[in-house]
Write a protein that holds these residues in place. Structure first.
Motif, PDB file in Angstrom:
ATOM      1  N   GLU A  22      13.027 -54.411 -21.931  1.00  0.00           N
ATOM      2  CA  GLU A  22      13.660 -53.776 -23.119  1.00  0.00           C
ATOM      3  C   GLU A  22      12.749 -52.677 -23.703  1.00  0.00           C
ATOM      4  O   GLU A  22      11.722 -53.094 -23.965  1.00  0.00           O
ATOM      5  N   PRO A  23      13.387 -51.458 -23.738  1.00  0.00           N
ATOM      6  CA  PRO A  23      12.245 -50.342 -24.278  1.00  0.00           C
ATOM      7  C   PRO A  23      11.651 -50.785 -25.808  1.00  0.00           C
ATOM      8  O   PRO A  23      10.602 -50.819 -25.993  1.00  0.00           O
ATOM      9  N   ARG A  24      12.187 -51.635 -26.547  1.00  0.00           N
ATOM     10  CA  ARG A  24      11.801 -51.893 -27.979  1.00  0.00           C
ATOM     11  C   ARG A  24      10.716 -53.051 -27.726  1.00  0.00           C
ATOM     12  O   ARG A  24      10.101 -52.966 -28.790  1.00  0.00           O
ATOM     13  N   PHE A  25      10.401 -53.393 -26.791  1.00  0.00           N
ATOM     14  CA  PHE A  25       9.239 -54.255 -26.543  1.00  0.00           C
ATOM     15  C   PHE A  25       7.885 -53.489 -26.123  1.00  0.00           C
ATOM     16  O   PHE A  25       6.862 -54.105 -25.801  1.00  0.00           O
ATOM     17  N   LEU A  26       8.078 -52.304 -25.842  1.00  0.00           N
ATOM     18  CA  LEU A  26       6.767 -51.416 -25.389  1.00  0.00           C
ATOM     19  C   LEU A  26       6.257 -50.556 -26.628  1.00  0.00           C
ATOM     20  O   LEU A  26       7.107 -49.890 -27.268  1.00  0.00           O
ATOM     21  N   GLU A  27       5.209 -50.512 -26.653  1.00  0.00           N
ATOM     22  CA  GLU A  27       4.420 -49.849 -27.729  1.00  0.00           C
ATOM     23  C   GLU A  27       3.390 -49.048 -26.978  1.00  0.00           C
ATOM     24  O   GLU A  27       2.968 -49.446 -26.196  1.00  0.00           O
ATOM     25  N   LEU A  28       3.525 -47.943 -27.380  1.00  0.00           N
ATOM     26  CA  LEU A  28       2.567 -46.550 -26.793  1.00  0.00           C
ATOM     27  C   LEU A  28       1.536 -46.423 -27.724  1.00  0.00           C
ATOM     28  O   LEU A  28       1.665 -46.065 -28.870  1.00  0.00           O
ATOM     29  N   GLU A  29       0.046 -46.722 -27.173  1.00  0.00           N
ATOM     30  CA  GLU A  29      -1.008 -46.382 -28.224  1.00  0.00           C
ATOM     31  C   GLU A  29      -1.480 -45.040 -27.954  1.00  0.00           C
ATOM     32  O   GLU A  29      -1.926 -44.834 -26.720  1.00  0.00           O
ATOM     33  N   ILE A  30      -1.394 -44.212 -28.688  1.00  0.00           N
ATOM     34  CA  ILE A  30      -2.124 -42.971 -28.480  1.00  0.00           C
ATOM     35  C   ILE A  30      -3.138 -42.646 -29.641  1.00  0.00           C
ATOM     36  O   ILE A  30      -3.031 -43.155 -30.864  1.00  0.00           O
ATOM     37  N   THR A  31      -3.883 -41.633 -29.441  1.00  0.00           N
ATOM     38  CA  THR A  31      -5.134 -41.424 -30.362  1.00  0.00           C
ATOM     39  C   THR A  31      -4.504 -40.104 -31.091  1.00  0.00           C
ATOM     40  O   THR A  31      -3.620 -39.300 -30.785  1.00  0.00           O
ATOM     41  N   GLU A  32      -5.197 -39.805 -32.233  1.00  0.00           N
ATOM     42  CA  GLU A  32      -4.859 -38.592 -33.120  1.00  0.00           C
ATOM     43  C   GLU A  32      -5.080 -37.468 -32.302  1.00  0.00           C
ATOM     44  O   GLU A  32      -4.272 -36.501 -32.214  1.00  0.00           O
ATOM     45  N   SER A  33      -5.981 -37.389 -31.292  1.00  0.00           N
ATOM     46  CA  SER A  33      -6.338 -36.190 -30.672  1.00  0.00           C
ATOM     47  C   SER A  33      -5.122 -35.922 -29.492  1.00  0.00           C
ATOM     48  O   SER A  33      -4.696 -34.794 -29.245  1.00  0.00           O
ATOM     49  N   VAL A  34      -4.633 -37.008 -29.006  1.00  0.00           N
ATOM     50  CA  VAL A  34      -3.390 -36.797 -28.111  1.00  0.00           C
ATOM     51  C   VAL A  34      -2.194 -36.142 -29.064  1.00  0.00           C
ATOM     52  O   VAL A  34      -1.648 -35.226 -28.397  1.00  0.00           O
TER      53      VAL A  34
ATOM     54  N   ASP B  69      -3.843 -45.164 -32.380  1.00  0.00           N
ATOM     55  CA  ASP B  69      -5.191 -45.871 -32.198  1.00  0.00           C
ATOM     56  C   ASP B  69      -6.399 -45.338 -32.969  1.00  0.00           C
ATOM     57  O   ASP B  69      -6.369 -44.087 -32.922  1.00  0.00           O
ATOM     58  N   ASP B  70      -7.197 -46.041 -32.974  1.00  0.00           N
ATOM     59  CA  ASP B  70      -8.507 -45.524 -33.629  1.00  0.00           C
ATOM     60  C   ASP B  70      -8.339 -44.889 -34.914  1.00  0.00           C
ATOM     61  O   ASP B  70      -9.084 -43.846 -35.292  1.00  0.00           O
ATOM     62  N   PHE B  71      -7.372 -45.324 -35.524  1.00  0.00           N
ATOM     63  CA  PHE B  71      -6.962 -44.553 -36.898  1.00  0.00           C
ATOM     64  C   PHE B  71      -8.181 -44.218 -37.749  1.00  0.00           C
ATOM     65  O   PHE B  71      -8.883 -45.094 -38.193  1.00  0.00           O
ATOM     66  N   GLY B  72      -8.431 -43.028 -37.998  1.00  0.00           N
ATOM     67  CA  GLY B  72      -9.604 -42.799 -39.057  1.00  0.00           C
ATOM     68  C   GLY B  72     -10.686 -42.011 -38.505  1.00  0.00           C
ATOM     69  O   GLY B  72     -11.362 -41.652 -39.238  1.00  0.00           O
ATOM     70  N   THR B  73     -10.695 -41.853 -37.186  1.00  0.00           N
ATOM     71  CA  THR B  73     -11.829 -41.340 -36.524  1.00  0.00           C
ATOM     72  C   THR B  73     -11.657 -39.932 -36.119  1.00  0.00           C
ATOM     73  O   THR B  73     -12.409 -39.543 -35.492  1.00  0.00           O
ATOM     74  N   GLY B  74     -10.509 -39.471 -35.953  1.00  0.00           N
ATOM     75  CA  GLY B  74     -10.148 -38.175 -35.276  1.00  0.00           C
ATOM     76  C   GLY B  74     -10.323 -37.037 -36.755  1.00  0.00           C
ATOM     77  O   GLY B  74     -10.823 -37.465 -37.677  1.00  0.00           O
ATOM     78  N   TYR B  75      -9.878 -35.877 -35.938  1.00  0.00           N
ATOM     79  CA  TYR B  75     -10.215 -34.530 -36.670  1.00  0.00           C
ATOM     80  C   TYR B  75      -8.700 -34.144 -37.436  1.00  0.00           C
ATOM     81  O   TYR B  75      -8.961 -33.330 -38.243  1.00  0.00           O
ATOM     82  N   SER B  76      -7.834 -34.960 -37.261  1.00  0.00           N
ATOM     83  CA  SER B  76      -6.609 -34.212 -37.477  1.00  0.00           C
ATOM     84  C   SER B  76      -6.225 -34.559 -39.141  1.00  0.00           C
ATOM     85  O   SER B  76      -6.715 -35.306 -39.655  1.00  0.00           O
ATOM     86  N   SER B  77      -5.382 -33.705 -39.490  1.00  0.00           N
ATOM     87  CA  SER B  77      -4.951 -33.665 -41.081  1.00  0.00           C
ATOM     88  C   SER B  77      -3.900 -34.734 -41.227  1.00  0.00           C
ATOM     89  O   SER B  77      -3.348 -35.045 -39.867  1.00  0.00           O
ATOM     90  N   LEU B  78      -3.699 -35.325 -42.140  1.00  0.00           N
ATOM     91  CA  LEU B  78      -2.799 -36.369 -42.585  1.00  0.00           C
ATOM     92  C   LEU B  78      -1.165 -35.920 -42.164  1.00  0.00           C
ATOM     93  O   LEU B  78      -0.324 -36.903 -42.050  1.00  0.00           O
ATOM     94  N   SER B  79      -0.992 -34.494 -42.179  1.00  0.00           N
ATOM     95  CA  SER B  79       0.337 -33.817 -42.190  1.00  0.00           C
ATOM     96  C   SER B  79       1.018 -34.495 -40.702  1.00  0.00           C
ATOM     97  O   SER B  79       2.303 -34.325 -40.961  1.00  0.00           O
ATOM     98  N   TYR B  80       0.188 -34.685 -39.741  1.00  0.00           N
ATOM     99  CA  TYR B  80       0.919 -34.982 -38.411  1.00  0.00           C
ATOM    100  C   TYR B  80       1.771 -36.628 -38.871  1.00  0.00           C
ATOM    101  O   TYR B  80       2.647 -36.674 -38.034  1.00  0.00           O
ATOM    102  N   LEU B  81       1.235 -37.125 -39.587  1.00  0.00           N
ATOM    103  CA  LEU B  81       1.879 -38.494 -39.849  1.00  0.00           C
ATOM    104  C   LEU B  81       3.443 -38.409 -40.279  1.00  0.00           C
ATOM    105  O   LEU B  81       4.214 -38.958 -40.025  1.00  0.00           O
TER     106      LEU B  81
END
Ligand code: C2E
Ligand code: MG
Ligand code: MG
Ligand code: MG
Length: 292
Positions: free
Chosen positions: A143-155, A180-192
């Protein structure tokens, strides 16, 4: 003379360039064959609930069982796989294999196990990811609800509009996303705000020195507070000792992952770990179900 020396230098230079190119070409060739030869394996690392220490899910981490080099960690071949596009085939294989494994363990009684799979940005850009994932789910029965995809800020930052669209489609299906690896990328928080994210994973680099560095404690608890106030789940990676666990638990971090609870391990070993937890329960009471 100087000219001759220069020429020799030039030859040396091109030689080493050729060596590098050759090595890369060889590596690319064997990487290309690795999928057909079934040389990839997946290790699974438990994710635990901080309060109960129950296993709530696992992350799928690929390894390459190279005939000569032995077990090659992902850091040594994922970049090349991304450059060459081979990541599509590899990523597709990991997705299916991990979903199949989750479904099997669910059928064996661990009904609420989640599976987390790492995605590369190329998997968003070079194919119809929504299709690939729906097929993997349909064919494995997870079932889709059991799948979690980990992406980094750069993705998330590459080709924002398109990525956003794909993520929305997948989210609609019930699939979850974590950063994933939250806090290590260069992106702004606005993407959250912009992206439909379910969970943040505190990077290991902030966890490892929680015991000795005040600043790392401040960063970790601030990320937890940020996640809470945005209504996001929060998991810490790389938890290796009791004092890290204690601090993160007191700071209300929901889930943890790290050597303290289990290294990434082959499927049989992971199953043994699951079973050892089940034995602690009353007969005919199912582990994980009992918590509800
Ligand atoms: P990641 O997704 O951030 O995975 C966490 C890494 O930290 C893993 O390394 C894991 O073995 C390691 N780790 C977990 N707990 C601890 C701990 O307590 N202490 C220490 N020192 N390390 C810990 P691994 O397996 O070498 O994977 C490295 C990276 O390779 C992953 O980082 C992920 O970005 C990538 N990767 C792994 N599998 C896949 C895959 O199937 N597809 C893609 N695209 N990338 C993958
Ligand atoms: Mg990960
Ligand atoms: Mg990580
Ligand atoms: Mg990492």
């Amino acid at each position: 003379r100087a000219k001759e020396k220069g020429k020799n230098n030039f030859q040396l230079y091109t030689m080493s360039m050729n060596d590098k190119a050759l090595e890369r070409l060889e590596m690319e060739g064997s990487l290309r064959r690795a999928l057909e030869n079934k040389e990839f394996i997946i290790h699974y690392q438990p994710k635990i609930n901080s309060e109960s220490k129950d296993i709530v899910g696992f992350e799928a981490l690929i390894r390459w069982q190279h005939p000569e080099l032995g077990l090659v960690p992902p850091g040594q071949f994922i970049p090349l796989a991304e450059e060459t596009g081979l990541i599509l085939g590899i990523g597709d294989w990991v997705l299916r294999e991990a979903c199949l494994q989750a479904k099997q363990w669910q059928d064996e009684g661990f009904t609420n196990l989640h599976v987390a799979v790492n995605l590369s940005s190329k998997q968003f850009q070079l194919q119809n990811l929504t299709n690939t994932i729906s097929k993997a789910l349909a064919e494995t029965g997870l079932e889709p609800r059991f799948l979690e995809l980990e992406i980094t800020e750069s993705v998330a930052m590459q080709d924002v509009e398109y990525t956003l669209k794909v993520m929305q489609d997948l989210k609609q299906m019930g699939i979850k996303f974590s950063i994933d690896d939250f806090g290590t990328g260069y992106s702004s928080l606005s993407y959250l705000k912009k992206f439909t994210i379910n969970k943040l994973k505190i990077d290991r680099s902030f966890v490892s020195e929680i015991g000795s560095k005040k600043d790392d404690r401040a960063i970790a608890s601030t990320i937890i507070a940020l996640a809470k106030s945005l209504n996001l789940g929060i998991v810490a990676e790389g938890v290796e000792n009791q004092s890290q666990y204690d601090f993160l638990k007191d700071s209300k971090c929901d889930e943890m992952q790290g050597y303290l609870f289990g290294k990434p391990m082959p499927p049989l070993e992971f199953k043994r770990l699951l079973d050892s937890k089940r034995e602690l329960l009353e007969p005919n009471q199912t582990f994980l179900e009992s918590k509800q």
